[in-house]
Design a protein around this motif. Structure first.
Motif, PDB file in Angstrom:
ATOM      1  N   ALA A   6      -7.792   1.169   7.207  1.00  0.00           N
ATOM      2  CA  ALA A   6      -8.724   1.928   6.371  1.00  0.00           C
ATOM      3  C   ALA A   6      -8.419   3.421   6.359  1.00  0.00           C
ATOM      4  O   ALA A   6      -8.993   4.151   5.569  1.00  0.00           O
ATOM      5  CB  ALA A   6     -10.154   1.704   6.851  1.00  0.00           C
ATOM      6  N   THR A   7      -7.486   3.877   7.194  1.00  0.00           N
ATOM      7  CA  THR A   7      -7.187   5.307   7.223  1.00  0.00           C
ATOM      8  C   THR A   7      -6.144   5.708   6.191  1.00  0.00           C
ATOM      9  O   THR A   7      -5.974   6.874   5.907  1.00  0.00           O
ATOM     10  CB  THR A   7      -6.670   5.728   8.617  1.00  0.00           C
ATOM     11  N   ALA A   9      -4.599   6.182   2.503  1.00  0.00           N
ATOM     12  CA  ALA A   9      -5.131   6.403   1.151  1.00  0.00           C
ATOM     13  C   ALA A   9      -4.160   5.844   0.127  1.00  0.00           C
ATOM     14  O   ALA A   9      -2.957   5.764   0.367  1.00  0.00           O
ATOM     15  CB  ALA A   9      -5.337   7.896   0.914  1.00  0.00           C
ATOM     16  N   TYR A  10      -4.682   5.478  -1.023  1.00  0.00           N
ATOM     17  CA  TYR A  10      -3.836   5.024  -2.114  1.00  0.00           C
ATOM     18  C   TYR A  10      -2.979   6.177  -2.601  1.00  0.00           C
ATOM     19  O   TYR A  10      -3.462   7.271  -2.826  1.00  0.00           O
ATOM     20  CB  TYR A  10      -4.708   4.469  -3.256  1.00  0.00           C
ATOM     21  N   VAL A  36      -8.721   0.928  -2.204  1.00  0.00           N
ATOM     22  CA  VAL A  36      -9.188   2.190  -1.647  1.00  0.00           C
ATOM     23  C   VAL A  36     -10.292   1.825  -0.670  1.00  0.00           C
ATOM     24  O   VAL A  36     -11.366   1.376  -1.074  1.00  0.00           O
ATOM     25  CB  VAL A  36      -9.697   3.148  -2.745  1.00  0.00           C
ATOM     26  N   HIS A  37      -9.986   1.971   0.627  1.00  0.00           N
ATOM     27  CA  HIS A  37     -10.950   1.610   1.662  1.00  0.00           C
ATOM     28  C   HIS A  37     -11.975   2.723   1.830  1.00  0.00           C
ATOM     29  O   HIS A  37     -11.636   3.904   1.821  1.00  0.00           O
ATOM     30  CB  HIS A  37     -10.232   1.370   2.993  1.00  0.00           C
ATOM     31  N   ASP A  38     -13.225   2.327   1.983  1.00  0.00           N
ATOM     32  CA  ASP A  38     -14.306   3.282   2.175  1.00  0.00           C
ATOM     33  C   ASP A  38     -15.397   2.561   2.957  1.00  0.00           C
ATOM     34  O   ASP A  38     -15.675   1.388   2.679  1.00  0.00           O
ATOM     35  CB  ASP A  38     -14.836   3.747   0.806  1.00  0.00           C
ATOM     36  N   ARG A  39     -16.014   3.230   3.880  1.00  0.00           N
ATOM     37  CA  ARG A  39     -17.064   2.601   4.694  1.00  0.00           C
ATOM     38  C   ARG A  39     -18.235   2.138   3.834  1.00  0.00           C
ATOM     39  O   ARG A  39     -18.991   1.257   4.216  1.00  0.00           O
ATOM     40  CB  ARG A  39     -17.529   3.541   5.795  1.00  0.00           C
ATOM     41  N   ARG A  40     -18.394   2.733   2.641  1.00  0.00           N
ATOM     42  CA  ARG A  40     -19.491   2.355   1.739  1.00  0.00           C
ATOM     43  C   ARG A  40     -19.138   1.150   0.879  1.00  0.00           C
ATOM     44  O   ARG A  40     -19.973   0.649   0.148  1.00  0.00           O
ATOM     45  CB  ARG A  40     -19.831   3.534   0.826  1.00  0.00           C
ATOM     46  N   ASN A  42     -15.236  -1.103  -0.560  1.00  0.00           N
ATOM     47  CA  ASN A  42     -13.879  -0.903  -1.060  1.00  0.00           C
ATOM     48  C   ASN A  42     -13.846  -0.880  -2.583  1.00  0.00           C
ATOM     49  O   ASN A  42     -14.753  -1.388  -3.247  1.00  0.00           O
ATOM     50  CB  ASN A  42     -12.966  -2.006  -0.544  1.00  0.00           C
TER      51      ASN A  42
END
Length: 159
Positions: A6-7, A9-10, A36-40, A42
């Motif tokens: 998750a760290t 970036a695209y 695009v990984h995001d804690r809120r 993907n």
């Protein structure tokens, strides 16, 4: 980008094509889409001509397919398509008139590319499944093979 990291970036680079297995001359392949990984939550996206091998002319989706029903059951003379399971799962049978494969789609971050002159049938829809189809051409009934024997003869002629 590694799906599990998750760290990262695209980067904007085109996504690599991959073949799930050596399926002979059928020509289908799986395409990994950017994540695009995001804690809120993907995000996955597709850009015409960049993540699919054609300029996108049409998109449509299949949903609320009753249990036990199938869709498609045809081939196209020129149309290219990418199938994506944006929700749930389903199987796509691909057949070039000599060889066939069954591909299960169950993730929204990859799609199944199907070239022209490949018969396709979609079945085994899970409850709530949504199948997004990206197409290279506008709808044209003249591009369809709805009879398997006519398709098979055309495919053999093109080989």
């Amino acid at each position: 980008m590694h799906r599990g990291d998750a760290t990262k970036a695209y980067t904007g680079e085109p996504v690599a094509w991959r073949r799930m297995q050596d399926s002979g001359p059928i020509g289908w392949r799986l395409i990994d889409f950017p994540i695009v990984h995001d804690r809120r939550g993907n995000l996955t996206f597709v850009e015409s001509g960049k993540h699919v091998p054609f300029e996108l002319r049409r998109a449509y989706w299949l949903y609320d397919v009753p249990g036990g029903e199938s869709r498609a059951g045809h081939a196209h003379a020129e149309l290219e398509q990418v199938f994506v399971a944006v929700s749930g799962s389903f199987d796509v049978l691909v057949d070039d008139g000599r060889n066939h494969d069954r591909v299960t789609l169950n993730r929204s971050y990859y799609g199944l590319y199907v070239p022209p002159l490949v018969w396709r049938e979609i079945d085994n829809f899970s409850s709530g499944a949504v199948c997004l189809v990206l197409a290279s051409l506008h709808y044209d009934e003249a591009d369809y093979f709805r009879d398997y024997d006519a398709f098979s003869a055309a495919a053999a002629e093109r080989r």
